[in-house]
Enzyme design. Structure first.
Site, short mmCIF file in Angstrom:
data_model
loop_
_atom_site.label_atom_id
_atom_site.label_comp_id
_atom_site.label_asym_id
_atom_site.label_seq_id
_atom_site.Cartn_x
_atom_site.Cartn_y
_atom_site.Cartn_z
N GLU A 153 23.09 -19.76 36.62
CA GLU A 153 23.69 -20.32 35.41
C GLU A 153 24.66 -21.47 35.72
O GLU A 153 25.86 -21.39 35.48
CB GLU A 153 24.42 -19.23 34.62
CG GLU A 153 23.50 -18.18 34.03
CD GLU A 153 24.21 -17.17 33.16
OE1 GLU A 153 23.56 -16.53 32.32
OE2 GLU A 153 25.44 -16.99 33.32
N GLU A 305 17.12 -13.10 32.25
CA GLU A 305 18.13 -12.13 31.84
C GLU A 305 18.06 -11.89 30.35
O GLU A 305 17.85 -12.82 29.56
CB GLU A 305 19.55 -12.63 32.16
CG GLU A 305 19.92 -12.68 33.63
CD GLU A 305 21.37 -13.09 33.81
OE1 GLU A 305 22.16 -12.93 32.85
OE2 GLU A 305 21.71 -13.59 34.89
#
Length: 659
Positions: A153, A305
């Protein structure tokens, strides 16, 4: 170039982030037992393990990771191996404080959380490269390795002096001279002219509004600086294992990365998706992110995710009701995902995310969440051979561009109530509720394969994009465009007439006299619809049809919706039902049909490969009439006949063929 297909091998990947360094090794045996029970065939390892692998500068402790990789392989679980460079150990910040990012006001962002690194720091990059080199050399040929996962991320911003020097180098490559920079940034305004490169800084905290062109370039630079970090590590692992695909996980609709540019540098595009379970439109948001990621990937993608239950970062974090996890997981598969994964496998007992849900929650293997996870794993295994690697098609494209987003979010704009992501979501929602299959595309990309192109808003449009849209319409395509589009060029310079002249000619607009943003909670009446958020004082040139005119107020009688041939311009944001009706009309006239006609409210139909997915986002039991054929539900293994009954959050995956 390796692909996701190389990793999936004709199946759907199922699993999640696995952080065994948080647990005694005796727990690992229990983990792999339960993974097998749940149908887990892939886990992401090492994301936050830098301090465990390199507890002090230059040290390497791989023994625990060796044992873990071997254990997972022995139990048939593949590994998405991460380079753990998103969160440097405390020793780096202590020994090299210059690696820590600085905020806009000069405050040092300390270690003690995650993502605490300056992307421009040569010291950080050197340590990250050295660790990645050793990790890749050790595990490149390990039989458990299926995908490389770089960092995690990417979301760091920095305004430090090292970043300033890097920014100046980037600007020199883009603009060449300070004269060109001054022209691009419009520095004649407020006496901001730069005489030498050394005077140029990132847009730090200032006395008042900052130069929007400078801010825009800094956002471009930050995305590129982070991308340099990614490609440096990508190239290292690719050199050691050219047969293994490489990815990094996007945060969806996040302003810090140009997702189109990043996707071009990945073998596999992956994303982390967390719709709010309490949001009545959560299913639409999930669908939009899937459509966007599939479009960036150009095919199958990874759901890296999601949450098995609740998260821990909203003000109120409720779990997913029974069945919602399954519904949204299969919805992602329907829209192109070849991997369904979670953060994380086992719920943490300590740390900042101990209340973030997991596949194996605090309630243990007897809990409801784990029971649902097992069902999802079994169903993905059942349909994987039929769906993995297949593609879907769409007749409609929504245009999306990070430059336009960045520029539209500037200080000093006409209305802070206008939020670019909300606009994109509103227009996609209308298409989704109409059952219209939708891709996303860049403004400059080839559009010939689409019957309809939708532009929710693109405040900034480069000349090449304008030319592309005009060529698309002249080639027979249908374009429908939202308000405040084509206003500025690539340097955020407002175009004469309030809109690019070529677009004004395309839509039949002589000039935009004024923009009239609306106050919160107010609307504007138009023929056949009610507008929200925005309105515009347009002077038509007489060549276009006024589809809807404003009624009352300052704009009474002026066009709200214009149509010139197959080019439509919508100068307000119609309320949801009206926007749905307008886009339904546009798509029908262009020959676009829903995936399936006559669906009950709340039921979504998606085709992928040769399969028909039916997904029920409501709570009541409904019946879906099927097209003629010998439909068989792959989830139940039974013949569907001519209809399917779906209960709350129900799903059917149908194959047309012998029952």
């Amino acid at each position: 170039m390796p692909s996701l297909h190389d990793a999936t091998r004709g199946r759907l990947l199922f699993g999640g982030d696995y952080n065994p360094e948080q647990w005694p090794e005796e727990v690992w045996a229990d983990d792999v037992r339960l993974m097998k029970e749940a149908g887990v065939n892939s886990v992401t390892v090492g994301v936050f393990s830098w301090a465990r692998i390199e507890p002090r500068p230059g040290a390497r402790e791989f023994g625990w990771l060796d044992r873990l990789m071997d254990l997972l392989h022995a139990h048939g679980v593949g590994v998405v191996l991460a380079t753990p460079t998103s969160s440097p150990p405390p020793w780096m910040g202590a020994l090299h404080p210059e690696t820590l990012p600085r905020a806009e006001d000069g405050t040092v962002v300390s270690y003690g959380s995650r993502q605490h690194f300056c992307p421009s720091s040569p010291v950080y990059r050197r340590y990250a490269a050295a660790l990645t080199e050793d990790l890749a050399a050790r595990y490149a040929d390990h039989p458990a390795l299926t995908v490389w996962h770089i960092n995690n991320e990417y979301c760091t911003h920095c305004w430090c002096d090292e970043t300033a020097a890097h920014f100046r180098r980037w600007l020199t490559a883009r603009h060449t001279t300070t004269d060109a920079l001054n022209e691009a940034w419009g520095t004649a305004f407020w006496s901001q002219r730069y005489d030498t490169w050394s005077q140029v800084l990132p847009p730090r905290k200032a006395q008042y509004m900052r130069n929007p062109a400078q801010v825009l370039d800094f956002k471009r630079f930050t995305s590129d600086a982070l991308l340099e970090c990614f490609t440096a590590e990508r190239d290292i692992v690719a050199r050691h294992s050219p047969h293994i695909p490489v990815t990094t996980n996007f945060m969806p609709m996040w302003a810090g990365q140009d997702g189109w540019a990043w996707a071009e540098q990945e073998d596999v595009v992956s994303v982390d998706v967390y719709p709010d379970s309490r949001d009545p439109q959560g299913g639409q948001y999930n669908a939009m992110l899937a459509d966007m990621t599939r479009s960036q990937a150009g095919g199958p993608w990874m759901l890296m995710e999601q949450a098995a239950g609740g998260v821990n970062w909203r003000p109120v974090n409720q779990p997913k009701p029974a069945g919602l996890n399954r519904l949204w997981s299969l919805q992602s598969v329907a829209r192109g995902a070849d991997a369904v994964c979670y953060f994380q496998w086992r719920q943490s007992r300590q740390g900042a995310e101990k209340f973030h849900s997991a596949m194996l929650p605090h309630a243990g293997e007897g809990g409801r969440t784990f029971g649902e996870v097992k069902r999802i794993g079994a169903e993905l295994a059942r349909i994987g051979g039929k769906v993995a690697g297949t593609h879907s098609t769409a007749d409609v494209a929504v245009l999306h561009d990070w430059d336009a987003w960045w520029a539209s979010a500037q200080e000093g704009r006409p209305s802070t109530l206008v939020d670019y992501p909300d606009l994109v979501r509103a227009w996609h929602r209308a298409l989704w509720e109409n059952g219209t299959a939708t891709d996303f595309a860049r403004p400059e990309s080839g559009l010939d394969g689409y019957r309809v192109v939708v532009v929710p808003q693109l405040y900034l449009l480069r000349d090449a994009a304008v030319d592309n849209l005009i060529a698309y319409v002249r080639g027979g395509g249908t374009l429908v465009c939202g308000f405040f589009t084509g206003v500025a060029d690539e340097d955020d310079r407002v175009r004469p007439g309030g809109m690019d002249s070529r677009l004004r000619e395309l839509f039949g607009i002589r000039r935009v006299h004024e923009w009239w943003p609306l106050d919160a909670g107010t609307t504007v009446e138009c023929e056949g619809l009610r507008g929200t958020l925005w309105s515009e004082e347009l002077e038509p040139d007489g060549s276009a049809e006024t589809v809807s005119a404003y009624r009352g107020g300052e704009l009474d009688g002026l066009p709200a919706v214009l149509r010139k041939g197959s080019a439509w311009y919508v100068s307000t944001l119609p309320e949801p039902e009206a926007l749905r009706g307008l886009l339904g009309r546009v798509t029908r006239e262009a020959g676009v049909r829903p995936v399936l006609e006559g669906l009950p409210e709340g039921v979504e139909a998606v085709r992928r490969g040769g399969l028909l997915f039916l997904l029920h986002h409501g709570s009541s039991t409904v019946t879906v009439e099927l097209p003629e054929g010998g439909w068989r539900d792959l989830l139940t293994g039974t013949a569907a006949g001519g209809r399917v009954e779906l209960g709350r959050f129900g799903v059917a995956v149908l194959e047309d063929g012998p029952a």
